[in-house]
Motif scaffolding. Structure first.
Motif, PDB file in Angstrom:
ATOM      1  N   LEU A  69       0.068  -4.254  -0.246  1.00 37.42           N
ATOM      2  CA  LEU A  69      -0.446  -2.940  -0.631  1.00 37.42           C
ATOM      3  C   LEU A  69       0.445  -1.821  -0.080  1.00 37.42           C
ATOM      4  O   LEU A  69       1.405  -2.089   0.644  1.00 37.42           O
ATOM      5  CB  LEU A  69      -1.883  -2.797  -0.138  1.00 37.42           C
ATOM      6  N   VAL A 118      -9.205  -4.119  -3.198  1.00 34.94           N
ATOM      7  CA  VAL A 118      -8.656  -5.255  -3.945  1.00 34.94           C
ATOM      8  C   VAL A 118      -9.691  -6.366  -4.068  1.00 34.94           C
ATOM      9  O   VAL A 118      -9.834  -6.993  -5.125  1.00 34.94           O
ATOM     10  CB  VAL A 118      -7.378  -5.787  -3.253  1.00 34.94           C
ATOM     11  N   THR A 123      -1.493 -10.037  -2.047  1.00 36.30           N
ATOM     12  CA  THR A 123      -1.044  -8.780  -2.634  1.00 36.30           C
ATOM     13  C   THR A 123      -0.638  -7.804  -1.533  1.00 36.30           C
ATOM     14  O   THR A 123      -1.460  -7.431  -0.688  1.00 36.30           O
ATOM     15  CB  THR A 123      -2.146  -8.132  -3.490  1.00 36.30           C
TER      16      THR A 123
END
Length: 252
Positions: free
Chosen positions: A217, A241, A215
């Motif tokens: 960010l 996360v 992911t």
């Protein structure tokens, strides 16, 4: 059950993973020798596409999430947590338009099909962890190449893999060194989840049915922030996360 299936599927995974490395080793050499860096990079990108999706043989899913329109006209420092060797192929593949380079142990530049030749030819930094002066010099050279070629880099501020998935404290030295050379580089945290589970029992058996996630960010503009402040911010965002909040100091 994941471990049981791992005994059956791990050999299949290793066969295809190893074949991919062996096939692309001469391809990389030919591309670089006769067509130059750009052709070599294309071969490396394709190699890492296949290495990434070899995970299908273990029934592991791949999920790369990026909601940000990251610039391609300036260098980026991608700062990620590190859980296993399987973090890297996906980072190379999904960040290919940013020409992301890595800081690697110099020992890896020999003896590994495809990987070693890419480390020697790809433009990253190959450091001797026992020689601090050499390591800093190589990172500075990488920073200069980032500046000259508009490349990006991926660093793992933990300094080593978190084999149990528990985030280690981030060290600011790598980010600080690169920012000294490329002060306008954008810093982008990347949270990696569940790749540690693949090797929770070691090299064999590998586990199956894991949801692997990368992911991207919110980017951090260096501005007037110190490298220490930036690194702490990166760590905190990744911890959010992963659901691993920073430990608060005890109060009297």
């Amino acid at each position: 059950m994941s471990k049981l299936f791992g005994y059956i599927l791990s050999p299949i995974f290793y066969i295809f993973f190893g074949l991919t490395l062996c096939i692309f080793h001469p391809i990389q050499w030919i591309c670089f020798k006769f067509f130059g860096y750009k052709a070599h990079k294309v071969s490396v990108d394709i190699l890492n596409f296949f290495l990434t999706y070899c995970q299908v043989f273990l029934f592991n899913s791949i999920n790369f999430k990026n909601e940000y329109n990251l610039p391609t006209d300036r260098p980026i420092i991608f700062a990620a947590n590190h859980q296993s060797m399987y973090d890297i192929p996906s980072l190379i593949w999904f960040l290919k338009k940013h020409s992301a380079k890595f800081i690697s142990k110099i020992e890896l530049t020999k003896g590994i099909p495809s990987i070693s030749i890419n480390l020697r030819l790809g433009g990253g930094a190959n450091i001797n962890r026992k020689d601090n002066k050499q390591a800093i010099s190589e990172i500075i050279k990488l920073g200069r190449r980032m500046k000259e070629n508009n490349w990006s880099t991926v660093i793992f501020p933990e300094g080593t893999r978190a084999k149990d998935g528990q985030l280690k404290t981030f060290q600011f030295g790598g980010i600080a060194t690169i920012l000294k050379v490329v002060p306008d580089a954008l810093v982008v945290p990347v949270a990696i989840e569940n790749s540690w589970k693949i090797v929770r029992f070691g090299m064999f058996p590998l586990t199956t049915g894991n949801a692997l996630k990368w992911t991207v960010l919110k980017p951090i503009e260096p501005g007037v922030k110190t490298a220490n402040e930036i690194t702490l911010e990166v760590e905190n965002e990744i911890r959010k996360v992963l659901g691993q909040p920073m430990e608060q100091p005890a109060t009297l």
